[in-house]
Design a protein around this motif. Sequence first.
Motif, PDB file in Angstrom:
ATOM      1  N   LYS A  27     -50.307  -0.672  -9.288  1.00 50.21           N
ATOM      2  CA  LYS A  27     -49.900  -0.799 -10.683  1.00 50.21           C
ATOM      3  C   LYS A  27     -48.380  -0.890 -10.683  1.00 50.21           C
ATOM      4  N   VAL A  28     -47.834  -1.703 -11.582  1.00 53.30           N
ATOM      5  CA  VAL A  28     -46.389  -1.849 -11.665  1.00 53.30           C
ATOM      6  C   VAL A  28     -45.933  -1.675 -13.102  1.00 53.30           C
ATOM      7  N   ASP A  29     -44.709  -1.191 -13.235  1.00 50.11           N
ATOM      8  CA  ASP A  29     -44.085  -1.022 -14.542  1.00 50.11           C
ATOM      9  C   ASP A  29     -43.349  -2.317 -14.863  1.00 50.11           C
ATOM     10  N   ALA A  30     -44.047  -3.246 -15.518  1.00 48.55           N
ATOM     11  CA  ALA A  30     -43.462  -4.548 -15.830  1.00 48.55           C
ATOM     12  C   ALA A  30     -44.129  -5.093 -17.084  1.00 48.55           C
ATOM     13  N   ARG A  31     -43.415  -5.960 -17.761  1.00 45.20           N
ATOM     14  CA  ARG A  31     -43.982  -6.669 -18.917  1.00 45.20           C
ATOM     15  C   ARG A  31     -44.238  -8.108 -18.484  1.00 45.20           C
ATOM     16  N   ILE A  41     -50.463 -16.357 -25.074  1.00 39.87           N
ATOM     17  CA  ILE A  41     -51.855 -15.949 -24.898  1.00 39.87           C
ATOM     18  C   ILE A  41     -51.992 -14.548 -24.320  1.00 39.87           C
ATOM     19  N   VAL A  42     -50.888 -14.009 -23.776  1.00 33.48           N
ATOM     20  CA  VAL A  42     -50.922 -12.622 -23.296  1.00 33.48           C
ATOM     21  C   VAL A  42     -49.506 -12.063 -23.288  1.00 33.48           C
ATOM     22  N   ASP A  43     -49.417 -10.775 -23.616  1.00 31.11           N
ATOM     23  CA  ASP A  43     -48.168 -10.009 -23.569  1.00 31.11           C
ATOM     24  C   ASP A  43     -48.587  -8.582 -23.291  1.00 31.11           C
ATOM     25  N   THR A  44     -48.370  -8.123 -22.066  1.00 32.49           N
ATOM     26  CA  THR A  44     -48.883  -6.808 -21.668  1.00 32.49           C
ATOM     27  C   THR A  44     -47.940  -6.097 -20.705  1.00 32.49           C
ATOM     28  N   THR A  45     -48.030  -4.784 -20.732  1.00 35.83           N
ATOM     29  CA  THR A  45     -47.343  -3.950 -19.736  1.00 35.83           C
ATOM     30  C   THR A  45     -48.372  -3.248 -18.838  1.00 35.83           C
TER      31      THR A  45
END
Length: 165
Positions: A27-31, A41-45
Amino acid sequence: MRRPVADPVAPGQESVWAYPRPPAIEKVDARVTIEFGGTRIVDTTDVVRVLETSHPPVYYLPIAAFADGALVPAEGSSFCEFKGTARYLDVRGGDALAAGAAWNYPRPSRGYELLTDRVAVYAQPMDRCTVDGEVVVPQPGGFYGGWVTSWVVGPFKGVPGSSGW
């Protein structure tokens, strides 16, 4: 064929030649954002990446993070000796369709359970894919789905002459 020489690594960068085989998953801390057909179509952290020797990271995003109708089951499947059987998905955005431009592992192999209910997308057919605001470059070669950013150095699998790596 001999293994290629890794590119120099600057502070804040990582070499794909330091990535393991079998691949690591984290898992990474990124947007991450993806735009296609003039639509986001996607925007996620909620981001997971897979790191494999000689490949830029492949980013896996939750299916639930995609806009309604952005992912459509497609024909075909493939098998990864590490992650298991993948199914392909078409990607829709606005009036655009990219056939087979995404994939996921409905039942990933042991050790890759973080991929459950996640999708990876080829960057090349999309309008724009970003990681923390940086526009990614598709992994060379067309077959592989890694995303190249300024903090990852190669050389990358997929360039001409790399089939034996």
